[in-house]
Structures are given as C-alpha cells and as structure tokens.
Design a protein around this motif. Structure first.
Motif, mmCIF file in Angstrom:
data_model
loop_
_atom_site.group_PDB
_atom_site.id
_atom_site.type_symbol
_atom_site.label_atom_id
_atom_site.label_comp_id
_atom_site.label_asym_id
_atom_site.label_seq_id
_atom_site.Cartn_x
_atom_site.Cartn_y
_atom_site.Cartn_z
ATOM 1 N N GLN A 1 -63.603 20.789 10.970
ATOM 2 C CA GLN A 1 -64.717 20.533 9.379
ATOM 3 C C GLN A 1 -64.744 21.266 9.286
ATOM 4 O O GLN A 1 -65.321 22.096 8.133
ATOM 5 C CB GLN A 1 -65.504 20.012 10.856
ATOM 6 C CG GLN A 1 -65.767 18.240 10.874
ATOM 7 C CD GLN A 1 -67.171 17.378 11.871
ATOM 8 O OE1 GLN A 1 -68.186 19.004 12.380
ATOM 9 N NE2 GLN A 1 -66.461 16.709 12.635
ATOM 10 N N ASP B 1 -62.040 22.665 6.462
ATOM 11 C CA ASP B 1 -62.190 21.610 5.511
ATOM 12 C C ASP B 1 -63.205 22.276 4.884
ATOM 13 O O ASP B 1 -63.414 22.247 3.719
ATOM 14 C CB ASP B 1 -62.265 19.919 6.373
ATOM 15 C CG ASP B 1 -60.761 19.651 6.456
ATOM 16 O OD1 ASP B 1 -60.535 20.001 6.841
ATOM 17 O OD2 ASP B 1 -61.342 18.461 7.024
ATOM 18 N N SER C 1 -59.536 14.729 2.054
ATOM 19 C CA SER C 1 -59.013 13.720 3.366
ATOM 20 C C SER C 1 -57.849 13.047 3.016
ATOM 21 O O SER C 1 -57.785 11.958 2.383
ATOM 22 C CB SER C 1 -60.165 14.091 4.110
ATOM 23 O OG SER C 1 -60.437 12.590 3.641
ATOM 24 N N ARG C 2 -57.225 12.765 4.350
ATOM 25 C CA ARG C 2 -55.698 11.834 4.368
ATOM 26 C C ARG C 2 -57.125 10.499 3.986
ATOM 27 O O ARG C 2 -55.934 9.568 3.868
ATOM 28 C CB ARG C 2 -55.808 12.050 6.306
ATOM 29 C CG ARG C 2 -54.999 13.200 5.980
ATOM 30 C CD ARG C 2 -54.379 12.997 7.651
ATOM 31 N NE ARG C 2 -55.773 12.832 8.947
ATOM 32 C CZ ARG C 2 -56.173 13.659 9.323
ATOM 33 N NH1 ARG C 2 -56.078 15.102 9.756
ATOM 34 N NH2 ARG C 2 -57.029 13.175 10.514
ATOM 35 N N SER D 1 -53.413 15.703 3.743
ATOM 36 C CA SER D 1 -54.701 15.829 3.244
ATOM 37 C C SER D 1 -53.675 16.842 1.833
ATOM 38 O O SER D 1 -52.682 16.949 2.406
ATOM 39 C CB SER D 1 -55.941 16.793 3.866
ATOM 40 O OG SER D 1 -55.187 18.104 4.579
#
Length: 543
Positions: A48, A51, A69-70, A321
């Motif tokens: 997190q 990211d 994101s994925r 990602s």
C-alpha cells in the motif's frame, strides 16, 4: 589557527551537505520505505505504501499519467476487448428491487425465457432484494466465468409463483457503438461511445448496413466519447479518408516522430459527413475529429472538445499492475497540438468545465480567442483552424442548460424518473404494445401524460430536491423526454431507442440534419473563409 578550524568545519559541512544533496533518488526512495517500516507507530502494509508513492510520483507529472492496479487492469481489459461473460440483459434498480429492462434478442437470457419486466430476487441462491445493492454489485453477480450457469430466482407479474432459470453465461459483445439507424431516406446516424478493439469491425458493419438502406450522408456522434484505443481511432478514420492520408503524428521526448496513415479500406470515403462533438469529446475522439477537420472531410458541429493531446504508454510492473505514462504528444495532420495547459495541477485541469461554463463559452459563441501562434490551415481548402486546447467546431451549438443542470442530475440520480417509467410500462405493457406495435409507432404517436410529470416534480420537491417550479415548461419538457426515452428502452427489444428519442430533442442533432439537408450550406462550411481577427469562428447564425 582558530579561524582555520572554523573554515575547515564549514568546508566539511558543505562537503557533507553536497553528498546528501546528490543522493541517488532510487536509494532515497528505498531508505524512506525502510524508515517508515522501522519507525512508524503501526504495522505497515508495504504494498500500500509503495502504491501510494508511485501514484504520488506520477501525479506530479501530468493529469493523465497514472498507476493502475491489477484489479483495475482486468476491468479495463474487459472494456477494451469489447466482450464479457454474461447473460445478455440490462436491468434497473427500482425501490431496492432489480428489474430486467432490456434483453439481447440473441443472448442466453432470451433463450432461457427471461422477459422484460421480470424481477430478479435471487442470484445463485443469494437474495438481492432489499439489500441496498448497487448496480455494480448486481452486475458482478450476474457476470462470471464463460460456460458456467447462473441460477436466477424471478418474480413475474403474470405468474402467481416464483420462477427459476438456469442461464449459461456466454461472451456478450460490449459494443462501442451505442446505436446506428437511418434518420431519413438518405441520412444515416452512428453514435460511437468508446474506441475499443471491436470498434473498427462494428463501424464497418454499421456503415455497410446503412448504405444498403440508402445512406449517402452521415451524422457521426462523438459527444461524450472520452476516447480509448488509438489504433481504433485510426481504423475509424480509415473509413472516411482515402489511402495514405495522415491521421495524426506523435513526437516523443527524444524527438522521434511517427506518422499514422490510413490504409484505404473504408466504407464511406466520399459522402457528406457531420461530426458532433462536445466538451467531453476527448483523446482518440479528438484524434479522429482533428483528422476529418484538417482534411476538410467533415463539418464539425458542437462545442470545443476536451483538449487531450498527449499519449500514454502502458508499462507493466512485475505484479501485473501498470504504470500509464505519458510518452508522446500527438498532432493533427495540419500540425495542431490540442492539449490544453496542465501546469496548475490535476485539480485545476479537470475544473475546466466549470470555467468554461462560468465564462459563457458553453452557452454562447465568441468567447474563445486564440493567438496567431495557434492558427493553422486545413490541408485541402486552407480553412483556418486552431490548436492549443481542444478541437474548435465549425458550427457552435450552445449547451442545453436543462440537461446539464444540477436539478436534473439530482432528479435522475434519485431514481424517480426511472421508477415512474418502469411502473407505467409494467402496468400498461399489453395496451402499449397492442397500440404501438413497434418503436416507430411509439415514437411518432405516444405523448407523456402531464400528470405523470406533475407527480414526479411534486414528490421530488416534497422530499427536499430543489427543482424548478412545476409550471416551468423547459423543465417539464426535459423530464418528458427522459420519461419517454426510458419507456422506449423498456418496451422494445433492441438497442438505442432512448438515444433516438433524445436526439429528436437535441439542437446539435437537428442542426447536423439541417446542414446535411442543404448542400449549399454544407459546402459553405468547408470553404476557405478570410480571417478577420484572431477569434475562432465558433458561432454562425442559422437561417
């Protein structure tokens, strides 16, 4: 001696400061993460934090570079490929209940026997009634693995007991064309919602069909089309431009220039063409519009487009990602960059609509002025066009302030219009279909009851929604159009009936039709005009 020590101390400090100031940014980022891990008061989720760091880095570059994101990538891929595994229905949430409002006539739901008006109460044994679910929640439950059935518990008005259906999920085309139809005996219409992998194939089929129905002129609607795949925009341009015409060119940060040309395999390279745009027409839509305008191939009608003239490249990370990074600027065939400024940051960038509305640009022509440095000429007729912030239309159309009003947005979001339309259709379906056998009959003859509009407005006002007075005729007409549009989609199998009704109330649509129906006026728009000043010709009085 003392002075020498002081000078030596200052020198050491400067060397130390210099060493830290020139620290490798990669090491600095790693050190920052390690410090957070070792010293933050609570346990840290490394993914997190990383990211968030990536998102912050990209947000400092430009408004369109981003981290995906994925999970977001999977959803985007589904939209761009133009298909998903589902059952072929559309539905509406009415009073916390889920009703089928449309069925793909060739889809699995139709073959299983589901009907418009059915209420879905169970999905794979789980109740969806009275659960406060949103559209996306129900959609996720209905979609799934291809070839795997979904079990639906359904209540049908004509049946006293609940019904059960096992519907096999199939690949359902998520089409990029909203609708295509013949407006008159020789004018066709195509509304394009997005540029995806299926767009060229859809456009090819739609143009062929319309031509067999007598189309010699076309309205191409790109209003609210936010873009999509650049390759799809090139493919659509190929439908309208002759072989080896430049669609656009891109320039990277290293100065590498790439030209993107047509292949000469189009279906409609000579007929009259009007393109509809607005302030939400962006990216790939602007590439297409700019090419058609620069080659004097189409009359552009509407309002200045969004102004996105930078291209993003998807760079995949090891966990699948993606960093979507701006890698090039694109230019229209005449050399226009249409990217609007973004130096003041993302928030300011996306507030542009409010500035345009406040300035009067969206409600009346003549509010946009460009310097000579942004002036360009079209490639055939040498008309003046402008870069520097969107595509300027050849014919300005003011925004419909009722359709874009806060009160209508709140009313539509409240569900009152959808619920009123649904209730009326449910209670009168047989009478309506007996009286109006098809959409054309309904469109031509059906009139919304004024009492229905009274009830909607009165109930909304009582619940605290700030609406115009019940006597406001503009508001009443707008609500009537929305009611009839929703009813049409609920009554007839197929797609795009609501948009057809909205088009009939649209000034942009009627203006496009007027231009195509008058060859002299159409030709005049595409002729070179003397430039008297630096103000873009955004408004032409309609006779």
């Amino acid at each position: 001696m003392k002075r020498s020590k002081i000078l030596w101390s200052i020198l050491v400090l400067l060397i130390s400061y210099n060493a830290h100031a020139q620290m490798n940014p990669k090491i600095k980022l790693q050190d920052a993460l390690k410090l957070i891990q070792d010293n933050y008061v609570d346990p840290v989720n490394d993914e997190q934090v990383v990211d968030a760091a990536i998102k912050a880095m990209l947000s400092s570059l430009d408004p369109h570079s981003s981290y995906i994101s994925r999970e977001e990538i999977e959803a985007m891929n589904e939209q761009m490929t133009g298909s998903f595994a589902g059952i072929g229905i559309s539905f509406a949430m009415v009073a916390d209940s889920t009703f089928i409002t449309g069925i793909n006539p060739d889809g699995p739901a139709a073959r299983a026997g589901l009907q418009v008006g059915d209420q879905i109460k169970l999905v794979d044994g789980a109740s969806i009634y009275g659960k406060g679910l949103k559209n996306q929640d129900v959609m996720r439950m209905l979609r799934g693995e291809k070839g795997k059935a979904v079990k639906l518990g359904v209540v049908r008005k004509s049946q006293t007991t609940p019904l059960e259906f096992n519907v096999m999920r199939e690949q359902i085309a998520d089409l990029s064309i909203n609708t295509s139809y013949m407006v008159s005996k020789n004018v066709g219409y195509i509304s394009l919602a997005i540029f995806s992998q299926s767009t060229r194939r859809e456009m090819d089929a739609a143009l062929k069909k319309l031509k067999t129905l007598g189309m010699t002129k076309l309205i191409l609607d790109l209003q609210s089309n936010g873009g999509g795949l650049v390759e799809a925009a090139i493919g659509v341009a190929d439908e309208f431009l002759a072989k080896d015409k430049l669609v656009f060119y891109s320039v990277t940060n290293s100065g590498v220039k790439d030209n993107y040309m047509t292949g000469g395999f189009g279906q409609f390279m000579t007929g009259d063409l009007v393109v509809l745009i607005d302030e939400s027409t962006a990216s790939s839509s602007e590439i297409l519009t700019g090419a058609l305008q620069d080659w004097d191939r189409a009359v552009v009608v509407g309002r200045r487009s969004f102004g996105k003239g930078i291209m993003q490249k998807g760079l995949e990370l090891s966990d699948s990602s993606v960093i979507k990074l701006t890698a090039a600027r694109y230019y229209t065939p005449s050399g226009r960059s249409i990217q609007k400024p973004y130096a003041k940051g993302k928030t300011d960038y996306f507030e542009d609509f409010n500035r345009r509305m406040a300035s009067g640009e969206l409600t009346e022509g003549g509010h946009v002025n460009f310097p000579d440095s942004l002036k360009h000429t079209t490639l055939l007729n040498k008309r003046t066009v402008y870069g520097g912030g969107g595509i300027m239309p050849d014919k300005f159309i003011p925004i419909d302030t009722a359709l874009y009003s806060a009160w209508l947005n709140k009313l539509m979001n409240s569900g009152r219009v959808t619920q009123a339309a649904f209730n009326y259709v449910q209670q009168n379906r047989k009478n309506l279909t007996d009286r109006y056998a098809d959409f054309d009959a309904f469109d031509h003859s059906f009139i919304i009851d004024e009492q229905m509009i009274d009830q909607i407005m009165t109930s909304a006002i009582k619940q605290g929604l700030k609406l115009p007075p019940v006597t406001d005729q503009v508001a009443r007409k707008t609500i009537a159009v929305e009611l009839k549009a929703e009813m049409a989609d609920m009554l007839y199998l197929g797609k795009g009936y609501a948009l057809r009704i909205r088009n009939e109330a649209s000034t942009a649509f009627s203006t496009a039709l007027d231009i195509l129906n008058n060859q002299k006026i159409y030709n005049q728009f595409l002729e070179a005009k003397p430039s008297k000043n630096t103000s873009a010709p955004t408004k032409i009085t309609k006779k």
